[in-house]
Design an enzyme around this catalytic site. Structure first.
Site, short mmCIF file in Angstrom:
data_model
loop_
_atom_site.label_atom_id
_atom_site.label_comp_id
_atom_site.label_asym_id
_atom_site.label_seq_id
_atom_site.Cartn_x
_atom_site.Cartn_y
_atom_site.Cartn_z
N CYS A 1 27.28 15.02 -29.96
CA CYS A 1 25.93 14.44 -29.84
C CYS A 1 24.85 15.21 -30.59
O CYS A 1 23.84 14.63 -30.99
CB CYS A 1 25.55 14.22 -28.38
SG CYS A 1 25.49 15.71 -27.39
N CYS B 1 27.91 10.73 -28.46
CA CYS B 1 28.87 11.83 -28.34
C CYS B 1 30.13 11.60 -29.18
O CYS B 1 31.07 12.40 -29.11
CB CYS B 1 29.24 12.05 -26.87
SG CYS B 1 27.80 12.40 -25.85
N LYS C 1 32.20 13.83 -15.40
CA LYS C 1 30.82 13.84 -15.89
C LYS C 1 30.23 12.44 -15.75
O LYS C 1 30.74 11.47 -16.33
CB LYS C 1 30.80 14.28 -17.35
CG LYS C 1 29.40 14.21 -17.97
CD LYS C 1 29.39 14.83 -19.35
CE LYS C 1 28.02 14.66 -20.00
NZ LYS C 1 27.96 15.30 -21.30
N ARG D 1 18.42 17.16 -23.39
CA ARG D 1 18.45 16.40 -24.65
C ARG D 1 17.34 16.82 -25.60
O ARG D 1 17.47 16.69 -26.81
CB ARG D 1 18.42 14.90 -24.35
CG ARG D 1 19.75 14.51 -23.70
CD ARG D 1 19.88 13.05 -23.44
NE ARG D 1 21.15 12.79 -22.76
CZ ARG D 1 21.44 11.66 -22.15
NH1 ARG D 1 20.57 10.66 -22.14
NH2 ARG D 1 22.60 11.51 -21.56
N ARG E 1 24.57 6.31 -22.71
CA ARG E 1 25.96 6.77 -22.74
C ARG E 1 26.83 6.11 -21.67
O ARG E 1 27.89 6.62 -21.32
CB ARG E 1 26.01 8.29 -22.55
CG ARG E 1 25.13 9.09 -23.50
CD ARG E 1 25.63 10.52 -23.58
NE ARG E 1 24.64 11.48 -24.08
CZ ARG E 1 24.23 11.57 -25.32
NH1 ARG E 1 24.65 10.72 -26.22
NH2 ARG E 1 23.35 12.51 -25.68
N LYS F 1 29.76 17.12 -12.78
CA LYS F 1 28.44 17.23 -13.39
C LYS F 1 27.73 15.89 -13.26
O LYS F 1 28.35 14.87 -13.58
CB LYS F 1 28.62 17.59 -14.86
CG LYS F 1 27.37 17.57 -15.69
CD LYS F 1 27.70 17.76 -17.13
CE LYS F 1 26.42 17.63 -17.93
NZ LYS F 1 26.64 17.67 -19.34
C1 PBG Z 1 26.56 16.77 -24.32
C2 PBG Z 1 26.11 17.40 -23.07
C3 PBG Z 1 25.07 17.00 -22.20
C4 PBG Z 1 24.97 17.98 -21.23
C5 PBG Z 1 25.95 18.94 -21.49
N1 PBG Z 1 26.65 18.57 -22.63
C6 PBG Z 1 24.11 15.88 -22.26
C7 PBG Z 1 24.51 14.49 -22.24
O1 PBG Z 1 25.64 14.12 -21.95
O2 PBG Z 1 23.62 13.73 -22.54
C8 PBG Z 1 23.95 17.96 -20.12
C9 PBG Z 1 23.51 19.28 -19.64
C10 PBG Z 1 22.23 19.29 -18.89
O3 PBG Z 1 21.54 18.30 -18.65
O4 PBG Z 1 21.89 20.40 -18.50
N2 PBG Z 1 27.30 15.64 -24.23
#
Ligand code: PBG
Length: 326
Positions: free
Chosen positions: A117, A125, A192, A202, A220, A251
């Site tokens: 990303c 991503c 996730k 972001r 996403r 997450k």
């Molecule tokens: C990348 C990624 C993200 C996060 C970690 N790796 C953002 C997303 O998926 O948009 C989020 C971490 C955070 O908000 O602290 N794909």
């Protein structure tokens, strides 16, 4: 007269600390780090106090200070200057891995986030299909495995795929074996969710998805897990375990504690939780308004992660934890 029973063990700090079932230690925390190509000086990240977008130079200084503070585990996000649709160049991030490991060696455990990303011009991503209407799984997995191989070869102790493509763990494991990097730890973002709590990140990673004209590319949702689906989180995590992940992850944290509890009691691998940017910033914002005490509130949130089964906590407050939990 009511009998004093449960209050007996609550009466003083020594009894409370003695009887606690869950204890936090700085050893279980991972500190995220952002390093940005072409940046002139470090920039603080809105909402995430004490976290900055670093230049290659300030990154080294920051990590040196962190090690002195007692922070020894990191998750690195590399943000390249040049964005493309395809044919990514992972050299900038690889270089930062090399310079961290050659400077600090075994004093630090370095995980590197694996995603596209920050590399793609559209912020998704993965790689878009030729028609530009969806994120293509296979081509994305290939690029992700290549990135992970490069980071491992540059010296990363662990790679952490956060993209949510299907089959990327197996592909990365295969690539690591091919490059004789069989000792590289694979920490998968296996559960996730498609969350609104990633906002401040972001900005930091310059990775917000751009919709273009396609409704299904506006966010996403077509690759991250729907917030209403525990089963998907379970199946995805089981799959990643079978494909060769060493550590699994939930997450965000607080809105998904039930998921963490259920997954950690059904899959016997170490569980990490990512306290994401938005949930961390929420506590900071309340504290700034004088409505909450930040140290106690952060420790309370972290305690809930440990209680729900996480042994590893990825938090923007890891360096504070190193001070507060000493
Ligand atoms: C990348 C990624 C993200 C996060 C970690 N790796 C953002 C997303 O998926 O948009 C989020 C971490 C955070 O908000 O602290 N794909």
């Amino acid at each position: 007269m009511a009998q004093i029973q449960f209050r007996r063990l609550r009466q003083n700090a020594l009894l409370r600390e003695l009887t606690r079932e869950v204890r936090l230690t700085p050893a279980q925390f991972i500190q995220p780090l952002f390093v940005v190509e072409g940046l002139r000086s470090a920039e603080s990240i809105p909402g995430l106090s004490e976290n900055s977008r670093e230049t290659p130079d300030t990154l080294l200084k920051r990590v040196e200070k962190d090690l002195e503070l007692g922070v020894s585990k990191f998750l690195l996000f590399g943000v390249p200057a040049h964005k493309t649709e395809n044919q990514f160049n992972f050299d900038f991030t690889s270089k930062q891995i090399q310079s961290l490991k050659s400077r600090f060696g075994g004093d630090l455990l370095l995980f590197v986030d694996v995603c596209l990303c920050s590399y793609t011009s559209h912020g998704h991503c993965g790689i878009l299909s030729a028609e530009g209407d969806h994120v293509e799984n296979e081509a994305s997995v290939e690029a992700l495995a290549h990135a992970a191989g490069e980071y491992a070869q540059a010296g990363a102790d662990g790679v952490a795929p956060s993209d949510m493509m299907d089959g990327r763990v197996a592909a990365i494991r295969g690539e690591l074996l091919r490059r004789q990097k069989d000792q590289t730890v694979l920490m998968s973002y296996s559960a996730k969710f498609h969350s609104k709590f990633y906002g401040p990140f972001r900005v930091a990673a310059n990775s917000a998805p751009q919709a273009g004209t396609e409704a299904r590319l506006k966010d996403r949702a077509s690759y991250q897990i729907d917030p209403g689906r525990f089963q998907d989180a379970l199946l995805s995590s089981e799959r990643d375990a079978h494909e060769g992940a060493d550590i699994l992850m939930v997450k965000p944290g607080l809105p998904y504690l039930d998921v963490l509890q259920r997954l950690s009691s059904s899959i016997a691998l170490p569980w990490a939780v990512y306290e994401v940017s938005g949930e961390y910033a929420a506590i900071e914002a309340l504290a700034e308004k004088g409505l909450i005490s930040a140290p106690e509130a952060h420790v309370e949130a972290w305690t809930s992660f440990a209680r729900a089964g996480a042994s590893i906590i990825i938090s923007y407050g890891a360096r504070k934890a190193a001070q507060w939990l000493k």
